[in-house]
Scaffold this motif. Structure first.
Motif, PDB file in Angstrom:
ATOM      1  N   ALA A 145       4.420 -50.900  12.344  1.00  0.00           N
ATOM      2  CA  ALA A 145       3.991 -52.046  11.525  1.00  0.00           C
ATOM      3  C   ALA A 145       2.475 -52.075  11.366  1.00  0.00           C
ATOM      4  O   ALA A 145       1.963 -52.388  10.284  1.00  0.00           O
ATOM      5  CB  ALA A 145       4.497 -53.347  12.150  1.00  0.00           C
ATOM      6  N   ARG A 146       1.741 -51.740  12.432  1.00  0.00           N
ATOM      7  CA  ARG A 146       0.279 -51.734  12.342  1.00  0.00           C
ATOM      8  C   ARG A 146      -0.211 -50.679  11.361  1.00  0.00           C
ATOM      9  O   ARG A 146      -1.150 -50.910  10.589  1.00  0.00           O
ATOM     10  CB  ARG A 146      -0.329 -51.496  13.730  1.00  0.00           C
ATOM     11  N   ILE A 147       0.424 -49.527  11.384  1.00  0.00           N
ATOM     12  CA  ILE A 147       0.048 -48.460  10.443  1.00  0.00           C
ATOM     13  C   ILE A 147       0.318 -48.903   9.012  1.00  0.00           C
ATOM     14  O   ILE A 147      -0.501 -48.707   8.104  1.00  0.00           O
ATOM     15  CB  ILE A 147       0.816 -47.169  10.769  1.00  0.00           C
ATOM     16  N   GLN A 148       1.471 -49.520   8.795  1.00  0.00           N
ATOM     17  CA  GLN A 148       1.828 -49.988   7.458  1.00  0.00           C
ATOM     18  C   GLN A 148       0.860 -51.050   6.955  1.00  0.00           C
ATOM     19  O   GLN A 148       0.514 -51.093   5.774  1.00  0.00           O
ATOM     20  CB  GLN A 148       3.256 -50.542   7.480  1.00  0.00           C
ATOM     21  N   GLN A 149       0.398 -51.905   7.855  1.00  0.00           N
ATOM     22  CA  GLN A 149      -0.512 -52.988   7.471  1.00  0.00           C
ATOM     23  C   GLN A 149      -1.945 -52.497   7.277  1.00  0.00           C
ATOM     24  O   GLN A 149      -2.654 -52.958   6.384  1.00  0.00           O
ATOM     25  CB  GLN A 149      -0.473 -54.092   8.532  1.00  0.00           C
ATOM     26  N   ASP A 150      -2.372 -51.557   8.121  1.00  0.00           N
ATOM     27  CA  ASP A 150      -3.762 -51.101   8.061  1.00  0.00           C
ATOM     28  C   ASP A 150      -4.024 -50.201   6.855  1.00  0.00           C
ATOM     29  O   ASP A 150      -5.111 -50.245   6.267  1.00  0.00           O
ATOM     30  CB  ASP A 150      -4.124 -50.338   9.346  1.00  0.00           C
ATOM     31  N   SER A 151      -3.047 -49.381   6.487  1.00  0.00           N
ATOM     32  CA  SER A 151      -3.237 -48.436   5.383  1.00  0.00           C
ATOM     33  C   SER A 151      -2.014 -48.432   4.467  1.00  0.00           C
ATOM     34  O   SER A 151      -1.302 -47.430   4.356  1.00  0.00           O
ATOM     35  CB  SER A 151      -3.496 -47.021   5.935  1.00  0.00           C
ATOM     36  N   PRO A 152      -1.758 -49.556   3.784  1.00  0.00           N
ATOM     37  CA  PRO A 152      -0.530 -49.641   2.988  1.00  0.00           C
ATOM     38  C   PRO A 152      -0.454 -48.625   1.860  1.00  0.00           C
ATOM     39  O   PRO A 152       0.629 -48.096   1.571  1.00  0.00           O
ATOM     40  CB  PRO A 152      -0.556 -51.083   2.458  1.00  0.00           C
ATOM     41  N   GLU A 153      -1.590 -48.306   1.223  1.00  0.00           N
ATOM     42  CA  GLU A 153      -1.549 -47.351   0.121  1.00  0.00           C
ATOM     43  C   GLU A 153      -1.284 -45.937   0.626  1.00  0.00           C
ATOM     44  O   GLU A 153      -0.513 -45.182   0.021  1.00  0.00           O
ATOM     45  CB  GLU A 153      -2.863 -47.409  -0.667  1.00  0.00           C
ATOM     46  N   PHE A 154      -1.929 -45.583   1.733  1.00  0.00           N
ATOM     47  CA  PHE A 154      -1.671 -44.271   2.315  1.00  0.00           C
ATOM     48  C   PHE A 154      -0.214 -44.160   2.748  1.00  0.00           C
ATOM     49  O   PHE A 154       0.442 -43.140   2.517  1.00  0.00           O
ATOM     50  CB  PHE A 154      -2.594 -44.042   3.524  1.00  0.00           C
ATOM     51  N   TYR A 155       0.277 -45.216   3.382  1.00  0.00           N
ATOM     52  CA  TYR A 155       1.660 -45.184   3.865  1.00  0.00           C
ATOM     53  C   TYR A 155       2.632 -45.038   2.696  1.00  0.00           C
ATOM     54  O   TYR A 155       3.593 -44.269   2.767  1.00  0.00           O
ATOM     55  CB  TYR A 155       1.959 -46.451   4.655  1.00  0.00           C
ATOM     56  N   ALA A 156       2.372 -45.761   1.610  1.00  0.00           N
ATOM     57  CA  ALA A 156       3.253 -45.676   0.441  1.00  0.00           C
ATOM     58  C   ALA A 156       3.251 -44.264  -0.137  1.00  0.00           C
ATOM     59  O   ALA A 156       4.300 -43.745  -0.540  1.00  0.00           O
ATOM     60  CB  ALA A 156       2.818 -46.688  -0.619  1.00  0.00           C
ATOM     61  N   ALA A 157       2.071 -43.628  -0.171  1.00  0.00           N
ATOM     62  CA  ALA A 157       1.995 -42.256  -0.685  1.00  0.00           C
ATOM     63  C   ALA A 157       2.709 -41.281   0.243  1.00  0.00           C
ATOM     64  O   ALA A 157       3.387 -40.357  -0.209  1.00  0.00           O
ATOM     65  CB  ALA A 157       0.530 -41.855  -0.848  1.00  0.00           C
ATOM     66  N   GLN A 158       2.589 -41.493   1.545  1.00  0.00           N
ATOM     67  CA  GLN A 158       3.235 -40.602   2.504  1.00  0.00           C
ATOM     68  C   GLN A 158       4.755 -40.741   2.481  1.00  0.00           C
ATOM     69  O   GLN A 158       5.474 -39.779   2.769  1.00  0.00           O
ATOM     70  CB  GLN A 158       2.689 -40.869   3.902  1.00  0.00           C
ATOM     71  N   GLN A 159       5.242 -41.911   2.118  1.00  0.00           N
ATOM     72  CA  GLN A 159       6.693 -42.098   2.025  1.00  0.00           C
ATOM     73  C   GLN A 159       7.323 -41.173   0.987  1.00  0.00           C
ATOM     74  O   GLN A 159       8.501 -40.820   1.102  1.00  0.00           O
ATOM     75  CB  GLN A 159       7.020 -43.551   1.666  1.00  0.00           C
ATOM     76  N   GLN A 160       6.530 -40.780  -0.007  1.00  0.00           N
ATOM     77  CA  GLN A 160       7.060 -39.925  -1.067  1.00  0.00           C
ATOM     78  C   GLN A 160       7.172 -38.464  -0.638  1.00  0.00           C
ATOM     79  O   GLN A 160       7.719 -37.645  -1.374  1.00  0.00           O
ATOM     80  CB  GLN A 160       6.152 -40.017  -2.307  1.00  0.00           C
ATOM     81  N   LEU A 161       6.668 -38.141   0.543  1.00  0.00           N
ATOM     82  CA  LEU A 161       6.593 -36.742   0.958  1.00  0.00           C
ATOM     83  C   LEU A 161       7.783 -36.277   1.770  1.00  0.00           C
ATOM     84  O   LEU A 161       7.917 -35.077   2.037  1.00  0.00           O
ATOM     85  CB  LEU A 161       5.327 -36.517   1.798  1.00  0.00           C
ATOM     86  N   VAL A 162       8.646 -37.184   2.192  1.00  0.00           N
ATOM     87  CA  VAL A 162       9.754 -36.805   3.062  1.00  0.00           C
ATOM     88  C   VAL A 162      10.627 -35.771   2.364  1.00  0.00           C
ATOM     89  O   VAL A 162      10.995 -35.925   1.196  1.00  0.00           O
ATOM     90  CB  VAL A 162      10.601 -38.035   3.436  1.00  0.00           C
ATOM     91  N   ARG A 163      10.951 -34.715   3.078  1.00  0.00           N
ATOM     92  CA  ARG A 163      11.816 -33.674   2.538  1.00  0.00           C
ATOM     93  C   ARG A 163      13.170 -33.771   3.230  1.00  0.00           C
ATOM     94  O   ARG A 163      13.316 -33.429   4.397  1.00  0.00           O
ATOM     95  CB  ARG A 163      11.208 -32.293   2.782  1.00  0.00           C
ATOM     96  N   SER A 164      14.152 -34.293   2.525  1.00  0.00           N
ATOM     97  CA  SER A 164      15.484 -34.434   3.099  1.00  0.00           C
ATOM     98  C   SER A 164      16.098 -33.065   3.361  1.00  0.00           C
ATOM     99  O   SER A 164      15.960 -32.147   2.550  1.00  0.00           O
ATOM    100  CB  SER A 164      16.389 -35.241   2.154  1.00  0.00           C
ATOM    101  N   VAL A 165      16.761 -32.944   4.480  1.00  0.00           N
ATOM    102  CA  VAL A 165      17.415 -31.695   4.846  1.00  0.00           C
ATOM    103  C   VAL A 165      18.879 -31.790   4.421  1.00  0.00           C
ATOM    104  O   VAL A 165      19.624 -32.618   4.929  1.00  0.00           O
ATOM    105  CB  VAL A 165      17.317 -31.440   6.357  1.00  0.00           C
ATOM    106  N   PRO A 166      19.310 -30.962   3.461  1.00  0.00           N
ATOM    107  CA  PRO A 166      20.690 -31.030   2.971  1.00  0.00           C
ATOM    108  C   PRO A 166      21.700 -30.766   4.082  1.00  0.00           C
ATOM    109  O   PRO A 166      21.415 -30.061   5.055  1.00  0.00           O
ATOM    110  CB  PRO A 166      20.749 -29.935   1.898  1.00  0.00           C
ATOM    111  N   ALA A 167      22.903 -31.312   3.894  1.00  0.00           N
ATOM    112  CA  ALA A 167      23.963 -31.140   4.894  1.00  0.00           C
ATOM    113  C   ALA A 167      24.299 -29.669   5.096  1.00  0.00           C
ATOM    114  O   ALA A 167      24.594 -29.233   6.217  1.00  0.00           O
ATOM    115  CB  ALA A 167      25.206 -31.931   4.482  1.00  0.00           C
ATOM    116  N   TRP A 168      24.254 -28.865   4.015  1.00  0.00           N
ATOM    117  CA  TRP A 168      24.610 -27.450   4.161  1.00  0.00           C
ATOM    118  C   TRP A 168      23.595 -26.714   5.022  1.00  0.00           C
ATOM    119  O   TRP A 168      23.945 -25.759   5.717  1.00  0.00           O
ATOM    120  CB  TRP A 168      24.773 -26.776   2.804  1.00  0.00           C
ATOM    121  N   VAL A 169      22.331 -27.174   5.008  1.00  0.00           N
ATOM    122  CA  VAL A 169      21.324 -26.569   5.874  1.00  0.00           C
ATOM    123  C   VAL A 169      21.625 -26.897   7.335  1.00  0.00           C
ATOM    124  O   VAL A 169      21.474 -26.048   8.221  1.00  0.00           O
ATOM    125  CB  VAL A 169      19.907 -27.031   5.485  1.00  0.00           C
TER     126      VAL A 169
END
Length: 348
Positions: free
Chosen positions: A309-333
């Motif tokens: 929560a502190r990270i989200q509050q201190d740097s909300p724009e950075f956190y929002a940009a980093q949320q877009q970077l998650v690479r989901s691992v497909p079930a077949w992998v």
């Protein structure tokens, strides 16, 4: 779900390197069927890439992507690294990729002869691209995402600043051959770094895997004590858990997967995923063979509860940009990892 061999190989290449989908697919289509897509480079190329990894492992500026790298494109004879554009939401607007990389990569020596930067490395603008080369070899790393004029200006600024501090500018004073201050760093006294270059280079060539942990909040790395003839590399990716508990186990399985990962074996593991918040670090250690000395220790740190929560509050724009970077691992992998762990079967 990716159904064809080409699509599955492209998906794996994308997971490992961060390459955009279409680029990954083109690489697969152009490759000989069954051939490796993440090549093991020769010794000089590995040494240069290891130097780059060491230089960027602890960035002095704020970046959205891990180590500020959007993706890498590993080739047999070179490496392309796409660095992110300078984030608009960065705290200090004067901090730029070009300035930070110019200081980190180019070799300069202090009054005691200690080298900062990569010994033997020289950077030039070639055909509109910033290219880092290792003297006396064909090794090269292409730094994508940097404006050539901005890069040249950044080099001038850093050289002027550091020369006032008494630094010897090896890359300026001897642009086409080794400076006397650089030579000791390429001799036997630094064999541990050279002997573990395969590991450091291999980690850089697989930098996209960090994003399989979840939202990548930060990641730093450094060299610990020596392990026999090689080095012990430590990285500590800090992330918001988005891939479920034990995501670090998946990361390590990908790092060691036959045909795609590194020639390493599990040495030690300590998992705290079952513990309440406050016990957020899971540590895993992988080691190479006697022929390939080197150890990799991954300290995966999950942020949750009030700490997140502190990270989200201190740097909300950075956190929002980093949320877009998650690479989901497909079930077949996931299924492929289970099979490869048991029988070393690798999709070709």
């Amino acid at each position: 779900m990716k159904s064809t061999v080409i699509e599955r190989r492209a998906e794996l290449l994308r997971l490992y390197t961060g390459l955009p989908w279409q680029s990954a697919r083109r690489r697969v289509e152009a490759a000989v069927p069954g051939s490796p897509l993440i090549h093991q480079p020769d010794a000089p190329q590995s040494l240069l890439e290891a130097g780059v990894m060491s230089a960027v492992a602890w960035r002095r500026i704020s970046t959205v992507h891990p180590w500020g790298i959007e993706y890498v494109d590993p080739r047999s004879d070179r490496l392309l690294i796409r660095f992110e554009a300078d984030p608009d939401m960065r705290r200090y607007q004067h901090e730029t990729q070009a300035l930070d990389l110019a200081q980190a990569l180019l070799p300069r020596a202090d009054e005691y002869g200690e080298i900062y930067g990569i010994p033997g490395a020289r950077a030039r603008v070639e055909d509109g691209l910033v290219v880092l080369r290792l003297l006396g070899t064909t090794a090269s790393v292409i730094l994508l995402g940097l404006d050539p004029e901005e890069w040249l200006h950044a080099v001038d600024v850093q050289d002027q600043e550091l020369s006032t501090e008494g630094m010897t500018l090896c890359h300026r004073d001897q642009p086409n051959r080794l400076h006397s201050a650089e030579r000791p760093y390429l001799r036997a006294g630094h064999r541990a770094a050279a002997m573990s270059a395969w590991l450091t280079s291999g980690l850089l060539r697989r930098v996209g895997l960090i994003r399989t942990l979840g939202v990548p909040l930060a990641v730093t790395g450094w060299v610990g004590h020596h392990e026999g003839a090689g080095e012990r590399w430590i990285i500590d990716p800090m992330f918001e858990g988005g891939q479920g508990a034990n995501g670090h186990r998946r990361l390590m399985a990908l790092l060691a997967a036959p045909g795609w990962g590194l020639p390493v074996a599990l040495r030690d593991a300590h998992c705290n995923c079952h513990m309440p918040p406050g016990h957020d670090q899971c540590t895993t250690t992988l080691a190479g063979t006697s022929e390939r000395p080197g150890v990799l220790e991954v300290r995966a740190i999950q942020r949750r509860g009030s700490r997140l929560a502190r990270i989200q509050q201190d740097s909300p724009e950075f956190y929002a940009a980093q949320q877009q970077l998650v690479r989901s691992v497909p079930a077949w992998v996931e299924r492929w990892l289970e099979r490869s762990t048991a029988s070393y079967a690798v999709p070709r």
